[in-house]
Scaffold this motif. Structure first.
Motif, PDB file in Angstrom:
ATOM      1  N   ARG A  11       0.832  -1.206   0.000  1.00 26.86           N
ATOM      2  CA  ARG A  11       0.000   0.000   0.000  1.00 26.86           C
ATOM      3  C   ARG A  11       0.865   1.253   0.000  1.00 26.86           C
ATOM      4  O   ARG A  11       0.623   2.205  -0.759  1.00 26.86           O
ATOM      5  CB  ARG A  11      -0.909  -0.020   1.232  1.00 26.86           C
ATOM      6  CG  ARG A  11      -1.956   1.068   1.290  1.00 26.86           C
ATOM      7  CD  ARG A  11      -2.645   1.086   2.640  1.00 26.86           C
ATOM      8  NE  ARG A  11      -1.735   1.537   3.685  1.00 26.86           N
ATOM      9  CZ  ARG A  11      -1.444   2.818   3.923  1.00 26.86           C
ATOM     10  NH1 ARG A  11      -1.990   3.770   3.174  1.00 26.86           N
ATOM     11  NH2 ARG A  11      -0.615   3.151   4.880  1.00 26.86           N
ATOM     12  N   LEU A  12       1.900   1.271   0.829  1.00 24.17           N
ATOM     13  CA  LEU A  12       2.783   2.434   0.917  1.00 24.17           C
ATOM     14  C   LEU A  12       3.568   2.646  -0.378  1.00 24.17           C
ATOM     15  O   LEU A  12       3.776   3.779  -0.813  1.00 24.17           O
ATOM     16  CB  LEU A  12       3.740   2.282   2.099  1.00 24.17           C
ATOM     17  CG  LEU A  12       3.095   2.345   3.485  1.00 24.17           C
ATOM     18  CD1 LEU A  12       4.097   1.971   4.566  1.00 24.17           C
ATOM     19  CD2 LEU A  12       2.513   3.728   3.748  1.00 24.17           C
ATOM     20  N   LYS A  13       3.990   1.557  -0.993  1.00 20.28           N
ATOM     21  CA  LYS A  13       4.708   1.660  -2.270  1.00 20.28           C
ATOM     22  C   LYS A  13       3.802   2.257  -3.339  1.00 20.28           C
ATOM     23  O   LYS A  13       4.225   3.114  -4.130  1.00 20.28           O
ATOM     24  CB  LYS A  13       5.211   0.286  -2.698  1.00 20.28           C
ATOM     25  CG  LYS A  13       6.031   0.308  -3.982  1.00 20.28           C
ATOM     26  CD  LYS A  13       6.560  -1.072  -4.311  1.00 20.28           C
ATOM     27  CE  LYS A  13       7.383  -1.045  -5.598  1.00 20.28           C
ATOM     28  NZ  LYS A  13       7.922  -2.411  -5.940  1.00 20.28           N
ATOM     29  N   SER A  14       2.551   1.828  -3.351  1.00 21.00           N
ATOM     30  CA  SER A  14       1.599   2.360  -4.317  1.00 21.00           C
ATOM     31  C   SER A  14       1.332   3.844  -4.047  1.00 21.00           C
ATOM     32  O   SER A  14       1.303   4.657  -4.976  1.00 21.00           O
ATOM     33  CB  SER A  14       0.296   1.572  -4.249  1.00 21.00           C
ATOM     34  OG  SER A  14      -0.647   2.068  -5.177  1.00 21.00           O
ATOM     35  N   LEU A  15       1.139   4.193  -2.778  1.00 18.07           N
ATOM     36  CA  LEU A  15       0.895   5.593  -2.422  1.00 18.07           C
ATOM     37  C   LEU A  15       2.043   6.476  -2.894  1.00 18.07           C
ATOM     38  O   LEU A  15       1.824   7.557  -3.454  1.00 18.07           O
ATOM     39  CB  LEU A  15       0.712   5.710  -0.910  1.00 18.07           C
ATOM     40  CG  LEU A  15       0.579   7.127  -0.343  1.00 18.07           C
ATOM     41  CD1 LEU A  15      -0.613   7.864  -0.948  1.00 18.07           C
ATOM     42  CD2 LEU A  15       0.456   7.076   1.181  1.00 18.07           C
ATOM     43  N   GLU A  16       3.260   6.030  -2.706  1.00 13.83           N
ATOM     44  CA  GLU A  16       4.430   6.806  -3.120  1.00 13.83           C
ATOM     45  C   GLU A  16       4.448   7.039  -4.624  1.00 13.83           C
ATOM     46  O   GLU A  16       4.891   8.088  -5.105  1.00 13.83           O
ATOM     47  CB  GLU A  16       5.704   6.088  -2.675  1.00 13.83           C
ATOM     48  CG  GLU A  16       6.993   6.777  -3.070  1.00 13.83           C
ATOM     49  CD  GLU A  16       7.153   8.160  -2.449  1.00 13.83           C
ATOM     50  OE1 GLU A  16       7.831   9.018  -3.077  1.00 13.83           O
ATOM     51  OE2 GLU A  16       6.601   8.393  -1.353  1.00 13.83           O
ATOM     52  N   SER A  17       3.929   6.095  -5.395  1.00 15.50           N
ATOM     53  CA  SER A  17       3.964   6.200  -6.853  1.00 15.50           C
ATOM     54  C   SER A  17       3.137   7.357  -7.388  1.00 15.50           C
ATOM     55  O   SER A  17       3.337   7.797  -8.518  1.00 15.50           O
ATOM     56  CB  SER A  17       3.497   4.882  -7.485  1.00 15.50           C
ATOM     57  OG  SER A  17       2.088   4.720  -7.372  1.00 15.50           O
ATOM     58  N   TYR A  18       2.207   7.855  -6.593  1.00 14.10           N
ATOM     59  CA  TYR A  18       1.360   8.969  -7.045  1.00 14.10           C
ATOM     60  C   TYR A  18       2.057  10.321  -6.933  1.00 14.10           C
ATOM     61  O   TYR A  18       1.585  11.306  -7.503  1.00 14.10           O
ATOM     62  CB  TYR A  18       0.059   8.993  -6.243  1.00 14.10           C
ATOM     63  CG  TYR A  18      -0.896   7.879  -6.595  1.00 14.10           C
ATOM     64  CD1 TYR A  18      -1.894   8.054  -7.554  1.00 14.10           C
ATOM     65  CD2 TYR A  18      -0.800   6.640  -5.977  1.00 14.10           C
ATOM     66  CE1 TYR A  18      -2.765   7.030  -7.882  1.00 14.10           C
ATOM     67  CE2 TYR A  18      -1.676   5.604  -6.301  1.00 14.10           C
ATOM     68  CZ  TYR A  18      -2.639   5.803  -7.248  1.00 14.10           C
ATOM     69  OH  TYR A  18      -3.502   4.785  -7.574  1.00 14.10           O
ATOM     70  N   LYS A  19       3.129  10.388  -6.172  1.00 13.89           N
ATOM     71  CA  LYS A  19       3.878  11.643  -6.009  1.00 13.89           C
ATOM     72  C   LYS A  19       2.975  12.788  -5.550  1.00 13.89           C
ATOM     73  O   LYS A  19       3.088  13.925  -6.002  1.00 13.89           O
ATOM     74  CB  LYS A  19       4.575  12.037  -7.318  1.00 13.89           C
ATOM     75  CG  LYS A  19       5.420  10.951  -7.950  1.00 13.89           C
ATOM     76  CD  LYS A  19       6.567  10.538  -7.058  1.00 13.89           C
ATOM     77  CE  LYS A  19       7.426   9.468  -7.730  1.00 13.89           C
ATOM     78  NZ  LYS A  19       8.494   8.962  -6.844  1.00 13.89           N
ATOM     79  N   ILE A  20       2.078  12.481  -4.631  1.00 12.55           N
ATOM     80  CA  ILE A  20       1.104  13.477  -4.191  1.00 12.55           C
ATOM     81  C   ILE A  20       1.370  13.993  -2.784  1.00 12.55           C
ATOM     82  O   ILE A  20       0.958  15.094  -2.423  1.00 12.55           O
ATOM     83  CB  ILE A  20      -0.326  12.902  -4.279  1.00 12.55           C
ATOM     84  CG1 ILE A  20      -1.371  14.003  -4.090  1.00 12.55           C
ATOM     85  CG2 ILE A  20      -0.523  11.768  -3.286  1.00 12.55           C
ATOM     86  CD1 ILE A  20      -2.793  13.539  -4.315  1.00 12.55           C
ATOM     87  N   LEU A  21       2.091  13.227  -1.979  1.00 13.55           N
ATOM     88  CA  LEU A  21       2.344  13.643  -0.599  1.00 13.55           C
ATOM     89  C   LEU A  21       3.125  14.955  -0.543  1.00 13.55           C
ATOM     90  O   LEU A  21       4.068  15.176  -1.312  1.00 13.55           O
ATOM     91  CB  LEU A  21       3.115  12.554   0.146  1.00 13.55           C
ATOM     92  CG  LEU A  21       2.370  11.234   0.385  1.00 13.55           C
ATOM     93  CD1 LEU A  21       3.318  10.188   0.950  1.00 13.55           C
ATOM     94  CD2 LEU A  21       1.184  11.444   1.312  1.00 13.55           C
TER      95      LEU A  21
END
Length: 197
Positions: A11-21
């Motif tokens: 989940r965290l790897k996927s979240l990082e892929s969006y470059k939104i944080l």
């Protein structure tokens, strides 16, 4: 400590892929949280993403903090299930009654959050509404409307995913997960009460 989904590393790897944080606020997201605040009549609305240690708000209304520790966040519990999390009175819930968000300012009592489920079926965060007054109930119709807000928010997030990530030919992307939004965009107005799924 906070609850951790079994697939949190993925989940965290996927979240990082969006470059939104940690990106600046954007009107498209702020419009959505403003609309939800008016729709549900709550002082607080939030579109939050949960990373390894914190809950970070891409958009928020009425809530001062841009981020909170993950162990304080209601949304840390929302990402444990595909179904919305509804807390009618946080002071009566053992998971939250000692939380600083409940005991101190802003004094949250009511919380309802729907998970942000991406096309791989991973829960990246939540779209939630909160109030300082407890509620007697939260009707199924409103639960479904909250899910619609979460689906549309996730659609906006998917649209900003880097092209190289969107083009990866994975089995999960070929067949969207249940509850995930398709990539086509539907524009809505404040008068739209029943949104398409």
């Amino acid at each position: 400590m906070f609850p951790v989904p079994y697939n949190d590393a993925q989940r965290l790897k996927s979240l990082e892929s969006y470059k939104i944080l940690d990106t600046p606020s954007e009107e498209a997201f702020d419009h959505l949280t403003r609309l939800a605040r008016a729709e549900f009549g709550t002082p607080f609305t939030m579109l939050s993403l949960v990373d390894g240690t914190r809950q970070w708000c891409k958009s928020r209304q009425g809530f001062d903090a841009v981020e909170t520790p993950r162990d304080m966040a209601f949304c840390s519990h929302t990402i444990l299930s595909d179904e919305p999390l509804v807390i009618l009175d946080a002071t009566r819930d053992a998971r939250f009654r000692c939380s600083p968000l409940v005991c101190d300012k802003p004094g949250i009592r009511f919380y309802a959050g729907a998970p942000l489920i991406n096309r791989e079926g991973l829960r990246l965060g939540s779209f939630c509404v909160m109030d300082t007054e407890a509620r007697a109930d939260f009707p199924l119709e409103e639960v479904r409307e909250l899910q619609d807000f979460a689906h549309f928010a996730m659609q906006l997030i998917e649209m900003r995913r880097p092209v190289e990530q969107m083009s990866l030919p994975t089995p999960e992307r070929e067949q969207p997960a249940k509850g995930a939004f398709e990539p086509s965009l539907v524009f809505l107005t404040p008068k739209d009460r029943h949104w398409p799924h």
